[in-house]
Write an enzyme that holds these catalytic residues in place. Structure first.
Site, PDB file in Angstrom:
ATOM      1  N   GLY A 216       0.825  -1.206   0.000  1.00 21.38           N
ATOM      2  CA  GLY A 216       0.000   0.000   0.000  1.00 21.38           C
ATOM      3  C   GLY A 216       0.853   1.247   0.000  1.00 21.38           C
ATOM      4  O   GLY A 216       2.084   1.183   0.078  1.00 21.38           O
ATOM      5  N   CYS A 243       5.691  -5.727   1.337  1.00 17.85           N
ATOM      6  CA  CYS A 243       5.963  -4.295   1.148  1.00 17.85           C
ATOM      7  C   CYS A 243       5.493  -3.499   2.376  1.00 17.85           C
ATOM      8  O   CYS A 243       6.060  -3.644   3.446  1.00 17.85           O
ATOM      9  CB  CYS A 243       5.319  -3.808  -0.152  1.00 17.85           C
ATOM     10  SG  CYS A 243       6.043  -2.274  -0.782  1.00 17.85           S
ATOM     11  N   ASN A 285       8.556  -1.328  -4.923  1.00 18.47           N
ATOM     12  CA  ASN A 285       7.915  -0.023  -5.015  1.00 18.47           C
ATOM     13  C   ASN A 285       7.599   0.451  -3.603  1.00 18.47           C
ATOM     14  O   ASN A 285       6.525   0.193  -3.070  1.00 18.47           O
ATOM     15  CB  ASN A 285       6.633  -0.093  -5.855  1.00 18.47           C
ATOM     16  CG  ASN A 285       5.892   1.236  -5.865  1.00 18.47           C
ATOM     17  OD1 ASN A 285       6.438   2.262  -5.491  1.00 18.47           O
ATOM     18  ND2 ASN A 285       4.636   1.206  -6.289  1.00 18.47           N
ATOM     19  N   TYR A 288       9.404   3.777   2.155  1.00 18.81           N
ATOM     20  CA  TYR A 288       9.753   3.571   3.562  1.00 18.81           C
ATOM     21  C   TYR A 288      10.415   2.213   3.701  1.00 18.81           C
ATOM     22  O   TYR A 288      10.250   1.324   2.852  1.00 18.81           O
ATOM     23  CB  TYR A 288       8.498   3.625   4.439  1.00 18.81           C
ATOM     24  CG  TYR A 288       7.935   5.020   4.594  1.00 18.81           C
ATOM     25  CD1 TYR A 288       8.176   5.774   5.735  1.00 18.81           C
ATOM     26  CD2 TYR A 288       7.157   5.589   3.589  1.00 18.81           C
ATOM     27  CE1 TYR A 288       7.665   7.058   5.875  1.00 18.81           C
ATOM     28  CE2 TYR A 288       6.649   6.869   3.708  1.00 18.81           C
ATOM     29  CZ  TYR A 288       6.906   7.604   4.861  1.00 18.81           C
ATOM     30  OH  TYR A 288       6.406   8.873   4.984  1.00 18.81           O
ATOM     31  N   HIS A 324       8.149  -7.322  -4.000  1.00 24.07           N
ATOM     32  CA  HIS A 324       6.912  -7.933  -4.488  1.00 24.07           C
ATOM     33  C   HIS A 324       7.225  -9.292  -5.096  1.00 24.07           C
ATOM     34  O   HIS A 324       7.634  -9.383  -6.257  1.00 24.07           O
ATOM     35  CB  HIS A 324       6.237  -7.030  -5.518  1.00 24.07           C
ATOM     36  CG  HIS A 324       5.512  -5.879  -4.903  1.00 24.07           C
ATOM     37  ND1 HIS A 324       4.184  -5.968  -4.513  1.00 24.07           N
ATOM     38  CD2 HIS A 324       5.919  -4.632  -4.576  1.00 24.07           C
ATOM     39  CE1 HIS A 324       3.814  -4.808  -3.985  1.00 24.07           C
ATOM     40  NE2 HIS A 324       4.850  -3.988  -4.011  1.00 24.07           N
ATOM     41  N   GLU A 326       5.275 -11.463  -6.197  1.00 25.78           N
ATOM     42  CA  GLU A 326       4.396 -11.745  -7.336  1.00 25.78           C
ATOM     43  C   GLU A 326       4.827 -11.017  -8.605  1.00 25.78           C
ATOM     44  O   GLU A 326       4.269 -11.240  -9.680  1.00 25.78           O
ATOM     45  CB  GLU A 326       2.950 -11.359  -6.985  1.00 25.78           C
ATOM     46  CG  GLU A 326       2.639  -9.885  -7.061  1.00 25.78           C
ATOM     47  CD  GLU A 326       3.208  -9.055  -5.922  1.00 25.78           C
ATOM     48  OE1 GLU A 326       3.041  -7.821  -5.952  1.00 25.78           O
ATOM     49  OE2 GLU A 326       3.818  -9.621  -4.988  1.00 25.78           O
TER      50      GLU A 326
END
Length: 354
Positions: A216, A243, A285, A288, A324, A326
């Site tokens: 998110g 993430c 992506n 933080y 990620h 995936e």
């Protein structure tokens, strides 16, 4: 023709060509991915940001909805060296301002040297540098949105693969990519998608075998409800996260997170497993990162800057990844993470007790 302007927090005003009209503002970030622009543009983790593509040509294989990671474009604005007509038309339809014909190499260098910065964009035949500066001023006056989860999460529970023979996963939707859901369904899991602010009662109602905190946008501290679920269920129900999910779980278990200078965004981030020594390429992506892992063990690190990429605890039945697994876009080196999630469920004490 000069009909677009990008005003940067460092004082620069860059001229460009208009590709999708409008006014916008946000945090200017960049991705190094050279394919997967459809997936990147529909990734909820880009909410409230202006996405710069470092690869020069964006749109060379069209736009296909089956590649989307969500039902809309999430960046507030798009910057590229050159956008094809297909992408420009798509962004116009989505109402997302876009510009090209500017030196993206210089922009990326500025972000790398000075960090992610706020920007204002004005696009269209009547646009002026002052319009872009006004957008920037509005952006600089904004505080970080603490309710950003509401912009990217489902409003009510959704169920994927209700007749699955595998485990039941409570996916806390903080901005989940569609390919995360698909990866779990491919392993015959029933995926119960719950809003980002789900309560203990909401989770109990689906009686999951594991609680999965999704990716998110923004600061993990803004997802207090998800952190509260981690605190409630740790040691009783297995926990997984990707993430933002890794960051939320780490903070809930005594760790700390911090904002990075310019983040990791691209499909070629090298990650090393500390147990095997193996290095894999990953899609990332995030702006933080976990600074202190708290009650969790660091099992994987980023080769470039040593930031934690994997956290685990055998005792607490927790497994997380910063990248990620995936992919979409990116390499498939780490898809076995979802197999590890299923194995964690099968070997957890609660499962054996049944």
């Amino acid at each position: 023709m000069t009909d677009a302007y990008v005003a940067l927090e460092n004082g620069q005003v860059v001229t460009a060509r208009a590709r999708a009209p409008g006014r916008t503002r946000g945090e200017l970030v960049f991705t190094t991915a050279y394919t997967g622009y459809e997936e990147s543009l529909t990734d909820p983790s880009y909410e409230e940001q202006v996405l710069t593509f470092s690869y020069p040509l964006i749109g060379n294989y069209g736009v296909r909805a089956e590649r989307f990671e969500s039902d809309r474009v999430h960046p507030r604005g798009v910057v590229a060296r050159e956008l094809t007509e297909d992408v420009a038309e798509w962004l116009t339809e989505e109402g997302v301002p876009a510009v090209d014909h500017l030196d993206t190499r210089d922009l990326v260098t500025s972000i790398r040297e000075q960090g992610a910065m706020k920007c204002g964009i004005a696009v269209g035949p009547d646009a002026t540098p002052e319009d872009a500066k006004a957008e920037l001023a509005e952006c600089k006056g904004m505080s970080e949105h603490t309710d950003i989860g509401a912009q990217v999460s489902v409003d009510e529970n959704l169920t994927h693969n209700p007749d699955g023979d595998g485990p039941t996963v409570a996916l806390i939707d903080c901005g989940a990519k569609g390919s995360i859901i698909s990866s779990l369904v491919e392993r015959d899991a029933t995926v119960e998608i719950l809003p980002y602010d789900a309560t203990v009662a909401d989770v109990d109602a689906v009686d999951p075998d594991i609680i999965f905190i999704s990716n998110g946008p923004g600061d993990p501290k803004n997802f207090e409800e998800a952190a509260a679920l981690v605190e409630e269920y740790v040691g009783e129900t297995p926990l997984a996260g990707i993430c933002l999910g890794q960051q939320v779980i780490a903070e809930a278990l005594g760790g700390e997170t911090e904002k990075m200078e310019f983040g990791h965004r691209g499909v070629n981030q090298p990650v090393q497993d500390l147990r095997s020594g193996k290095v894999v390429m990953t899609t990332q992506n995030h702006g933080y990162t976990v600074a202190e892992p708290g009650d969790l063990d660091v099992t994987q690190i980023n080769v470039n800057d040593d930031t934690p990429e994997g956290l685990e605890s055998d005792e607490l039945d927790v497994i997380t990844r910063q990248y990620h697994p995936e992919a979409n876009p990116g390499p498939h080196d780490t898809l076995d993470f979802f197999d590890d999630v299923v194995e964690l469920i099968e070997t957890a004490p609660a499962a054996n007790a049944d």
